[in-house]
Design a protein around this motif. Structure first.
Motif, PDB file in Angstrom:
ATOM      1  N   ASP A   1     -20.944  38.086 -80.715  1.00 42.83           N
ATOM      2  CA  ASP A   1     -21.741  39.235 -80.282  1.00 42.83           C
ATOM      3  C   ASP A   1     -21.744  39.310 -78.754  1.00 42.83           C
ATOM      4  O   ASP A   1     -21.302  38.383 -78.078  1.00 42.83           O
ATOM      5  CB  ASP A   1     -23.168  39.113 -80.817  1.00 42.83           C
ATOM      6  N   ILE A   2     -22.249  40.416 -78.210  1.00 43.09           N
ATOM      7  CA  ILE A   2     -22.200  40.581 -76.760  1.00 43.09           C
ATOM      8  C   ILE A   2     -23.237  39.692 -76.074  1.00 43.09           C
ATOM      9  O   ILE A   2     -24.293  39.404 -76.614  1.00 43.09           O
ATOM     10  CB  ILE A   2     -22.411  42.054 -76.342  1.00 43.09           C
ATOM     11  N   LYS A   3     -22.906  39.266 -74.870  1.00 40.26           N
ATOM     12  CA  LYS A   3     -23.769  38.378 -74.089  1.00 40.26           C
ATOM     13  C   LYS A   3     -24.815  39.177 -73.322  1.00 40.26           C
ATOM     14  O   LYS A   3     -24.524  40.237 -72.771  1.00 40.26           O
ATOM     15  CB  LYS A   3     -22.939  37.541 -73.113  1.00 40.26           C
ATOM     16  N   SER A   4     -26.019  38.619 -73.280  1.00 40.49           N
ATOM     17  CA  SER A   4     -27.115  39.202 -72.520  1.00 40.49           C
ATOM     18  C   SER A   4     -27.585  38.211 -71.466  1.00 40.49           C
ATOM     19  O   SER A   4     -27.206  37.032 -71.479  1.00 40.49           O
ATOM     20  CB  SER A   4     -28.286  39.562 -73.448  1.00 40.49           C
ATOM     21  N   LEU A   5     -28.437  38.687 -70.562  1.00 35.20           N
ATOM     22  CA  LEU A   5     -28.979  37.852 -69.491  1.00 35.20           C
ATOM     23  C   LEU A   5     -30.498  37.881 -69.576  1.00 35.20           C
ATOM     24  O   LEU A   5     -31.096  38.942 -69.800  1.00 35.20           O
ATOM     25  CB  LEU A   5     -28.509  38.374 -68.127  1.00 35.20           C
ATOM     26  N   ALA A   6     -31.118  36.710 -69.398  1.00 35.46           N
ATOM     27  CA  ALA A   6     -32.576  36.617 -69.472  1.00 35.46           C
ATOM     28  C   ALA A   6     -33.076  35.633 -68.423  1.00 35.46           C
ATOM     29  O   ALA A   6     -32.322  34.799 -67.913  1.00 35.46           O
ATOM     30  CB  ALA A   6     -33.019  36.182 -70.868  1.00 35.46           C
ATOM     31  N   LEU A   7     -34.369  35.738 -68.111  1.00 32.13           N
ATOM     32  CA  LEU A   7     -35.022  34.854 -67.143  1.00 32.13           C
ATOM     33  C   LEU A   7     -36.290  34.279 -67.753  1.00 32.13           C
ATOM     34  O   LEU A   7     -36.869  34.851 -68.682  1.00 32.13           O
ATOM     35  CB  LEU A   7     -35.402  35.618 -65.866  1.00 32.13           C
TER      36      LEU A   7
ATOM     37  N   SER B   1     -30.919  42.264 -68.971  1.00 30.24           N
ATOM     38  CA  SER B   1     -29.789  43.177 -69.183  1.00 30.24           C
ATOM     39  C   SER B   1     -30.139  44.149 -70.306  1.00 30.24           C
ATOM     40  O   SER B   1     -30.975  43.860 -71.161  1.00 30.24           O
ATOM     41  CB  SER B   1     -28.522  42.398 -69.539  1.00 30.24           C
ATOM     42  N   GLU B   2     -29.485  45.303 -70.296  1.00 26.87           N
ATOM     43  CA  GLU B   2     -29.777  46.329 -71.289  1.00 26.87           C
ATOM     44  C   GLU B   2     -29.081  46.033 -72.619  1.00 26.87           C
ATOM     45  O   GLU B   2     -28.039  45.373 -72.657  1.00 26.87           O
ATOM     46  CB  GLU B   2     -29.345  47.708 -70.771  1.00 26.87           C
ATOM     47  N   ASP B   3     -29.665  46.534 -73.698  1.00 26.88           N
ATOM     48  CA  ASP B   3     -29.073  46.366 -75.025  1.00 26.88           C
ATOM     49  C   ASP B   3     -27.671  46.972 -75.072  1.00 26.88           C
ATOM     50  O   ASP B   3     -27.417  48.031 -74.489  1.00 26.88           O
ATOM     51  CB  ASP B   3     -29.942  47.048 -76.092  1.00 26.88           C
ATOM     52  N   PHE B   4     -26.772  46.256 -75.740  1.00 28.33           N
ATOM     53  CA  PHE B   4     -25.393  46.701 -75.973  1.00 28.33           C
ATOM     54  C   PHE B   4     -24.555  46.767 -74.691  1.00 28.33           C
ATOM     55  O   PHE B   4     -23.492  47.384 -74.677  1.00 28.33           O
ATOM     56  CB  PHE B   4     -25.362  48.050 -76.701  1.00 28.33           C
ATOM     57  N   ASN B   5     -25.039  46.137 -73.629  1.00 28.66           N
ATOM     58  CA  ASN B   5     -24.238  45.980 -72.409  1.00 28.66           C
ATOM     59  C   ASN B   5     -23.822  44.522 -72.284  1.00 28.66           C
ATOM     60  O   ASN B   5     -24.666  43.632 -72.263  1.00 28.66           O
ATOM     61  CB  ASN B   5     -25.040  46.388 -71.167  1.00 28.66           C
ATOM     62  N   GLU B   6     -22.520  44.282 -72.207  1.00 34.02           N
ATOM     63  CA  GLU B   6     -21.997  42.918 -72.116  1.00 34.02           C
ATOM     64  C   GLU B   6     -22.103  42.411 -70.677  1.00 34.02           C
ATOM     65  O   GLU B   6     -21.590  43.040 -69.738  1.00 34.02           O
ATOM     66  CB  GLU B   6     -20.539  42.890 -72.559  1.00 34.02           C
ATOM     67  N   VAL B   7     -22.767  41.274 -70.497  1.00 32.77           N
ATOM     68  CA  VAL B   7     -22.887  40.676 -69.168  1.00 32.77           C
ATOM     69  C   VAL B   7     -21.558  40.043 -68.784  1.00 32.77           C
ATOM     70  O   VAL B   7     -21.006  39.217 -69.523  1.00 32.77           O
ATOM     71  CB  VAL B   7     -24.008  39.616 -69.139  1.00 32.77           C
TER      72      VAL B   7
ATOM     73  N   CYS C   1     -22.613  44.304 -65.778  1.00 33.69           N
ATOM     74  CA  CYS C   1     -22.494  44.525 -67.221  1.00 33.69           C
ATOM     75  C   CYS C   1     -21.489  45.637 -67.473  1.00 33.69           C
ATOM     76  O   CYS C   1     -21.278  46.495 -66.614  1.00 33.69           O
ATOM     77  CB  CYS C   1     -23.834  44.933 -67.838  1.00 33.69           C
ATOM     78  N   VAL C   2     -20.898  45.610 -68.650  1.00 29.04           N
ATOM     79  CA  VAL C   2     -19.995  46.694 -69.042  1.00 29.04           C
ATOM     80  C   VAL C   2     -20.572  47.380 -70.275  1.00 29.04           C
ATOM     81  O   VAL C   2     -21.091  46.734 -71.188  1.00 29.04           O
ATOM     82  CB  VAL C   2     -18.563  46.170 -69.314  1.00 29.04           C
ATOM     83  N   GLU C   3     -20.489  48.715 -70.286  1.00 26.15           N
ATOM     84  CA  GLU C   3     -21.031  49.525 -71.374  1.00 26.15           C
ATOM     85  C   GLU C   3     -19.900  50.229 -72.117  1.00 26.15           C
ATOM     86  O   GLU C   3     -18.990  50.800 -71.495  1.00 26.15           O
ATOM     87  CB  GLU C   3     -22.006  50.568 -70.819  1.00 26.15           C
ATOM     88  N   ASP C   4     -19.950  50.194 -73.422  1.00 30.93           N
ATOM     89  CA  ASP C   4     -18.939  50.833 -74.268  1.00 30.93           C
ATOM     90  C   ASP C   4     -19.248  52.328 -74.367  1.00 30.93           C
ATOM     91  O   ASP C   4     -19.732  52.821 -75.382  1.00 30.93           O
ATOM     92  CB  ASP C   4     -18.944  50.175 -75.651  1.00 30.93           C
ATOM     93  N   ILE C   5     -18.943  53.063 -73.316  1.00 30.62           N
ATOM     94  CA  ILE C   5     -19.339  54.473 -73.269  1.00 30.62           C
ATOM     95  C   ILE C   5     -18.527  55.354 -74.200  1.00 30.62           C
ATOM     96  O   ILE C   5     -18.976  56.435 -74.594  1.00 30.62           O
ATOM     97  CB  ILE C   5     -19.266  55.028 -71.824  1.00 30.62           C
ATOM     98  N   ASN C   6     -17.308  54.932 -74.561  1.00 31.90           N
ATOM     99  CA  ASN C   6     -16.508  55.752 -75.486  1.00 31.90           C
ATOM    100  C   ASN C   6     -16.743  55.370 -76.947  1.00 31.90           C
ATOM    101  O   ASN C   6     -16.125  55.943 -77.845  1.00 31.90           O
ATOM    102  CB  ASN C   6     -15.014  55.677 -75.142  1.00 31.90           C
ATOM    103  N   LYS C   7     -17.636  54.393 -77.176  1.00 33.14           N
ATOM    104  CA  LYS C   7     -18.076  54.039 -78.530  1.00 33.14           C
ATOM    105  C   LYS C   7     -16.928  53.685 -79.473  1.00 33.14           C
ATOM    106  O   LYS C   7     -16.950  54.010 -80.657  1.00 33.14           O
ATOM    107  CB  LYS C   7     -18.894  55.186 -79.148  1.00 33.14           C
ATOM    108  N   ASN C   8     -15.932  52.969 -78.952  1.00 34.34           N
ATOM    109  CA  ASN C   8     -14.825  52.553 -79.816  1.00 34.34           C
ATOM    110  C   ASN C   8     -14.974  51.110 -80.300  1.00 34.34           C
ATOM    111  O   ASN C   8     -14.086  50.570 -80.960  1.00 34.34           O
ATOM    112  CB  ASN C   8     -13.481  52.739 -79.104  1.00 34.34           C
TER     113      ASN C   8
END
Length: 243
Positions: free
Chosen positions: A167-173, A185-191, A207-214
């Protein structure tokens, strides 16, 4: 002619193998989790045993960290067929590695204990898999703020019924005692990565966002740039535009 035919078959075989190796499972799926998949995953999880590693003490704090994770029993079953002797000693019961203010592994939870207490408390009661925990020792020395940074997975983004490294990686403190645990980090954004700029007391991350939803991260997606003022009690995330 016969040798040429054998060579051609060999080349085709290598191409098939290469294609299989290059196949990457998408980290994102926009379909609902199938019930049958979830049941299958639950059945597989019964072959694992939850254990705690020996505690880690981070110098400069007053807390021990107990890594909590799993040992897969089916690894033992698989190995037991290779020899008539017991393979119990071949199973690694170590689930973590600590080096230079950084704890790495695959953790279901972390438990925190004050050095003068026998009480332990969980970092979270949510389903997560934590891969990396970094203590910002230079920030602590400079500002007295003791902060931990986590790289983790907390959402079944590929809808396979389990939260893990696929699954995609998130960042937390959180603070050094595990309190104020918050994902930044935002949901569904890969750190992609992060670093600390000490002169500003800021943590920067991309982070990278899957904006084209592929379902995959590629050149057509969007990279977001963020920073956090570590001295800010709210740890507000600010987006900036370097390009």
């Amino acid at each position: 002619m016969k040798n040429k035919s054998i060579y051609s078959l060999f080349v085709v075989f290598l191409m098939i193998i290469s294609c299989k190796q290059e196949k990457v499972t998408p980290k994102l799926s926009y379909e609902e989790t199938k019930q049958s998949t979830a049941k299958k995953t639950k059945s597989q999880d019964t072959t694992s045993v939850k254990i705690a590693d020996l505690p880690v003490f981070i110098e400069g704090t007053k807390y021990l960290i107990h890594p909590i994770g799993e040992v897969r029993v089916n690894d033992y079953v698989k190995n037991s067929y290779s020899s008539s002797s017991s393979k119990i000693n071949d199973i690694s019961y170590s689930i973590s590695n600590y080096d230079g203010f950084e704890l790495t592994g695959y953790f279901d939870d972390l438990k925190f204990q004050h050095i003068d207490s026998t009480t332990v408390r969980s970092l979270t009661n949510e389903k997560v898999q934590i891969q990396r925990v970094a203590y910002l020792n230079t920030i602590a020395e400079k500002t007295k703020k003791q902060i931990l940074v986590y790289t983790l997975m907390n959402n079944d983004t590929n809808k396979d019924g389990i939260i893990n490294q696929d699954d995609i990686k998130s960042l937390a403190l959180s603070f050094a005692d595990g309190t104020n645990f918050v994902k930044v980090s935002e949901d569904f954004n890969e750190v992609l990565d992060w670093n600390v700029v000490e002169v500003q007391n800021r943590l920067y991350f991309r982070c990278v966002e899957d904006i084209n939803k592929n379902g995959a991260f590629d050149k057509n997606d969007k990279v977001h740039y963020h920073f956090i003022n570590l001295l800010d009690s709210a740890w507000k995330v600010e987006e900036y535009m370097p390009i």
